[in-house]
Design a protein around this motif. Structure first.
Motif, mmCIF file in Angstrom:
data_model
loop_
_atom_site.group_PDB
_atom_site.id
_atom_site.type_symbol
_atom_site.label_atom_id
_atom_site.label_comp_id
_atom_site.label_asym_id
_atom_site.label_seq_id
_atom_site.Cartn_x
_atom_site.Cartn_y
_atom_site.Cartn_z
ATOM 1 N N PHE A 1 23.473 16.507 -32.776
ATOM 2 C CA PHE A 1 23.612 15.613 -33.680
ATOM 3 C C PHE A 1 22.404 14.711 -33.728
ATOM 4 O O PHE A 1 21.833 14.376 -34.796
ATOM 5 N N VAL A 2 22.184 14.144 -32.511
ATOM 6 C CA VAL A 2 21.342 12.845 -32.409
ATOM 7 C C VAL A 2 19.995 13.437 -32.565
ATOM 8 O O VAL A 2 19.080 12.945 -33.653
ATOM 9 N N THR A 3 19.645 14.433 -32.129
ATOM 10 C CA THR A 3 18.260 15.108 -32.135
ATOM 11 C C THR A 3 17.881 15.475 -33.857
ATOM 12 O O THR A 3 16.799 15.190 -34.226
ATOM 13 N N SER A 4 19.048 16.068 -34.346
ATOM 14 C CA SER A 4 18.927 16.577 -35.779
ATOM 15 C C SER A 4 18.590 15.387 -36.602
ATOM 16 O O SER A 4 18.013 15.351 -37.509
ATOM 17 N N ALA A 5 19.525 14.238 -36.312
ATOM 18 C CA ALA A 5 19.151 13.091 -37.090
ATOM 19 C C ALA A 5 17.998 12.517 -36.971
ATOM 20 O O ALA A 5 17.352 11.946 -38.061
ATOM 21 N N LEU B 1 12.437 23.785 -31.604
ATOM 22 C CA LEU B 1 12.102 23.598 -30.333
ATOM 23 C C LEU B 1 13.004 22.666 -29.614
ATOM 24 O O LEU B 1 13.360 22.877 -28.492
ATOM 25 N N VAL B 2 13.548 21.602 -30.346
ATOM 26 C CA VAL B 2 14.205 20.589 -29.478
ATOM 27 C C VAL B 2 15.619 21.193 -29.058
ATOM 28 O O VAL B 2 16.148 20.906 -28.227
ATOM 29 N N VAL B 3 16.005 22.141 -30.419
ATOM 30 C CA VAL B 3 17.296 22.387 -30.071
ATOM 31 C C VAL B 3 17.411 23.508 -28.795
ATOM 32 O O VAL B 3 18.519 23.357 -28.043
ATOM 33 N N THR B 4 16.479 24.351 -28.851
ATOM 34 C CA THR B 4 16.255 25.242 -27.656
ATOM 35 C C THR B 4 16.351 24.531 -26.518
ATOM 36 O O THR B 4 16.979 24.890 -25.419
ATOM 37 N N PHE B 5 15.656 23.418 -26.366
ATOM 38 C CA PHE B 5 15.449 22.508 -25.353
ATOM 39 C C PHE B 5 16.826 22.206 -24.675
ATOM 40 O O PHE B 5 17.198 22.167 -23.600
ATOM 41 N N VAL B 6 17.555 21.444 -25.665
ATOM 42 C CA VAL B 6 18.940 20.880 -25.426
ATOM 43 C C VAL B 6 19.852 22.039 -24.840
ATOM 44 O O VAL B 6 20.747 21.833 -24.101
ATOM 45 N N VAL B 7 19.799 23.149 -25.642
ATOM 46 C CA VAL B 7 20.604 24.301 -25.199
ATOM 47 C C VAL B 7 20.377 24.613 -23.862
ATOM 48 O O VAL B 7 21.487 25.075 -23.071
ATOM 49 N N TYR C 1 21.275 18.123 -45.455
ATOM 50 C CA TYR C 1 20.181 18.680 -44.656
ATOM 51 C C TYR C 1 20.826 19.539 -43.523
ATOM 52 O O TYR C 1 20.382 20.808 -43.332
ATOM 53 N N LEU C 2 21.936 19.077 -42.953
ATOM 54 C CA LEU C 2 22.556 19.733 -42.117
ATOM 55 C C LEU C 2 23.156 21.195 -42.545
ATOM 56 O O LEU C 2 22.993 22.330 -41.871
ATOM 57 N N SER D 1 30.813 19.537 -21.433
ATOM 58 C CA SER D 1 29.322 20.168 -21.621
ATOM 59 C C SER D 1 29.245 20.303 -22.923
ATOM 60 O O SER D 1 28.213 20.169 -23.468
ATOM 61 N N VAL D 2 30.046 21.271 -23.647
ATOM 62 C CA VAL D 2 29.950 21.618 -24.747
ATOM 63 C C VAL D 2 29.945 20.506 -25.846
ATOM 64 O O VAL D 2 29.172 20.104 -26.954
ATOM 65 N N ILE D 3 31.034 19.560 -25.653
ATOM 66 C CA ILE D 3 30.876 18.135 -26.433
ATOM 67 C C ILE D 3 29.625 17.337 -26.268
ATOM 68 O O ILE D 3 29.001 16.946 -27.401
ATOM 69 N N ARG D 4 28.986 17.167 -25.059
ATOM 70 C CA ARG D 4 27.818 16.842 -24.908
ATOM 71 C C ARG D 4 26.530 17.475 -25.577
ATOM 72 O O ARG D 4 25.796 16.805 -26.295
#
Ligand SMILES: Nc1ncnc2c1ncn2[C@@H]1O[C@H](COP(=O)(O)OP(=O)(O)O)[C@@H](O)[C@H]1O
Ligand SMILES: [Mg+2]
Lengths: 319, 328
Positions: free
Chosen positions: A20-24, A290-296, A72-73, A11-14
């Motif tokens: 990575f993908v969303t931030s890219a 917002l996207v990171v929150t969603f993914v987490v 950026y990261l 799960s953590v790897i996913r």
């Protein structure tokens, strides 16, 4: 490492890959959009040569794209989101001043979804007939009504006519004031999700109620309410918690509409304002959060699922 | 005094009769087998006794267990009967045990909830009873989940759980049907041993007449929602007094033949709800006479048996495997 540990690791790897993908994507939006990144960043405003030079330096526009992404990261991880041209201040400060309201709103909304959703589901499952029908009808209405309409109705009735709640604003820093100001927005934001969770709950509780193991418990003299809680509700919590998790993930995006409707100064309204003002750095930063929150939240749902269902680890669930 | 008496029990669902005037009694320590084709009402009888009838089912008549009238009992009385009176063993242990709770939780549930017994003590008793049903590494099994155990092991866990409340009657509804043949034999051996050691009364439901006769003191044969014959197991095989019992015996495979153990009797079994004037077995009966089609027989004594047949005395001893009928 046991199967549970392996599952958590996966799960953590996913999660990391998804981040990575969303931030890219969020990072790349600047370069995917048509036109020169500089004019994107400026939002069409005329720039002095000096301003342009600063921007070029800040965004490393002369360096290759992969290097810029790594920079950026690094910046993002240090809480550095660049400078808002529209607001004339660092984006991180804008976010810091706004994020509290949104977190409060999300917490209140999540509690409402969980408590009201499960409560109505249990009520509908246990009381066939009038109560069940009423729950079904009201959840249908809740599911079908957009949150801005709900917001308008709530403001008109409870804030303007009855005066029970403030019409506008995010309130002070005390818990009481937050709850007072954010209750109506949370209701507007949660109504559809409550309907979704209640219906999921009703269906899965009905299925669980017919299971032999519920009868087994009754046949051993376990009081009906205890048996219901332990064997019906507990097992139904597997699909129900998934529904709650997905709902919470989806309302993260829904905060924009409701924050604007209730005049809350949270991240959602900040996103809308910065889109309107073509403030690219702010749009980028808020989208990322917002996207990171969603993914987490989605990852947490995955993990909760396996904790609730011992069969998952061996891949024999849903038999 | 009998431990359990079922007196004129009728069950109907949505106005359709499922059981018709079922009556029998069970003495303390006695083993009764209830035998019949699928759909004959065996499970409904068990569910009526356990007060686990499906929604919408109406039961009338009288069921008395150890002085408590079950159909009229309140919640508290019913809980007392369920905890220490009657324990159930279901057909499919995988469906009857909650898949998300550990074996230890399952075993301890009754003790912890009903008797407020502490965790350690409940655990000790659970291990002890697992050993009693011959489960190895009992201590370690407590942490296992149902999906990690085989069907045979799970059924032993189910039996162990039934024993933990120290019941006086075990009600087992096809406890071996979902299991393979070798496991079936093990489970039956365990049940029988426990019954003798603890002096438990038992009701064993099966569609396998021979198995019932081999393990029970007395057999009740059901057909279309009715009891058609009740007789001691010893004499039933030699001297059945109902043509349906005789047909079941005739349909069993011979000693050398390898035929599946399924009764093959010509004709479609009647459902309990089908309206019919006379005997419910008449349409399939080789001994049928006019009277059978117009008059419904009562369960009446005939020699050492109770039989619901106008021609009970004329029923012939079947020869095993001799007249295998070519019906599925
Ligand atoms: N929930 C139910 N609703 C209506 N009818 C049922 C239900 N369960 C069983 N029946 C009917 O009751 C009759 C007896 O069923 P059952 O006692 O399960 O038979 P057996 O256990 O002997 O195979 C059958 O005709 C069956 O169709
Ligand atoms: Mg059955």
């Amino acid at each position: 490492m046991g199967p549970l540990g392996k599952y958590l690791l996966r799960s953590v790897i996913r999660l990391v890959i998804a981040l990575f993908v969303t931030s890219a994507i969020v990072f790349g939006a600047l370069y995917l959009a048509p036109g020169d990144p500089i004019s994107q960043l400026a939002g069409g405003r005329p720039l002095t040569p000096q301003q342009e030079k600063t921007l070029r330096a800040e965004y490393n526009l002369d360096r290759p794209l992969p290097e810029r992404y790594v920079d950026y990261l690094g910046d993002v991880l240090h809480g550095n989101f660049g400078t808002s041209i529209a607001f004339q201040q660092p984006v991180s400060e804008l976010i810091k001043s706004r994020i509290g309201t949104t977190i409060w709103l999300l917490i209140l909304t999540s509690i409402l979804i969980a408590v009201a959703g499960v409560g109505l589901g249990v009520l509908a499952a246990r009381r066939p007939g009038f109560i069940d029908d009423s729950v079904l009808i009201s959840t249908t209405i809740g599911l079908a009504t957009p949150s801005f309409v709900v917001a308008a109705v709530l403001i008109a009735v409870f804030a303007v006519d009855l005066g029970w709640f403030p019409i506008f604003g995010s309130g002070g820093s005390s818990v009481g004031s937050k709850v007072e100001h954010l209750t109506l927005p949370a209701i507007a934001l949660s109504l559809a999700s409550i309907g979704f969770v209640a219906r999921t709950g009703r269906t899965s509780l009905r299925v669980e109620q017919r299971r032999d193991y519920f009868n087994t418990a009754i046949s051993r003299g376990i009081p009906e309410r205890t048996a219901f809680r332990r064997h019906v509700l507990r097992n139904a919590m597997i699909p129900i918690s998934t529904a709650i998790g997905l709902s919470i993930a989806s309302i993260v995006v829904g905060t924009t509409v409701v924050e604007v409707a209730f005049g809350l100064n949270g991240l959602g309204s900040l996103l809308v304002q910065s889109v309107l003002r073509s403030d690219f750095p702010t749009v980028q930063a808020v989208s990322l959060i917002l996207v990171v929150t969603f993914v987490v939240v989605n990852t947490l749902v995955d993990i909760l699922y396996v904790l609730l269902d011992p069969r998952v680890e061996l891949g024999t669930a849903n038999r | 005094m009998s431990l359990l008496t079922v007196d004129d029990l009728d069950v109907a669902i949505g106005g359709t009769p499922i059981l018709r005037s079922v009556s029998f009694a069970l003495e303390p320590g006695e083993a009764l087998g209830i035998v019949g084709e699928s759909g004959s009402g065996k499970s409904m009888t068990a569910r009526a006794i356990a007060r686990l009838l499906p929604r919408g089912a109406v039961a009338t008549g009288k069921i008395t267990f150890d002085g408590t009238e079950l159909l009229a009992a309140g919640t508290a009385d019913m809980r007392r009967v369920r905890d220490g009176g009657i324990s159930l063993v279901f057909q499919d242990p995988r469906a009857a045990i909650n898949p998300v709770r550990s074996i230890g939780d399952f075993l301890a549930e009754g003790l912890r909830t009903n008797r407020k017994i502490g965790k350690a003590e409940a655990r000790r008793r659970a291990v002890q009873v697992l050993e009693e049903v011959r489960i190895s590494r009992a201590e370690a099994r407590l942490a296992a989940y149902p999906h990690q155990l085989s069907g045979g092991l799970l059924q032993r866990v189910m039996i162990a759980a039934a024993l933990l409340s120290e019941p006086r009657l075990i009600l087992a509804d096809e406890p071996t049907t979902a299991l393979d043949v070798t496991t079936q034999a093990e489970i039956m051996a365990i049940l029988e041993e426990l019954r003798r050691e603890r002096g438990l009364a038992s009701i064993f439901i099966t569609h396998d007449l021979e198995l019932a006769a081999a393990t029970c003191d007395r057999i009740a044969v059901m057909y279309a929602g009715e009891l058609v014959e009740v007789q001691a197991a010893e004499t039933l095989l030699e001297r059945p007094h109902h043509p349906y019992t005789a047909a079941l015996l005739a349909a069993r495979p011979g000693m050398t033949e390898r035929v599946p153990r399924l009764p093959a009797i010509p004709g479609r079994p009647l459902a309990a709800g089908d309206p019919i004037e006379g005997c419910r077995f008449a349409p399939r009966c080789p001994l049928v006479i006019d009277r059978c089609r117009s008059e419904h027989p009562a369960l009446a004594p005939c020699e050492q048996s109770l039989s619901r047949c106008w021609r009970a005395a004329d029923v012939k001893v079947p020869e095993a495997g001799a007249e295998q009928l070519d019906h599925a």
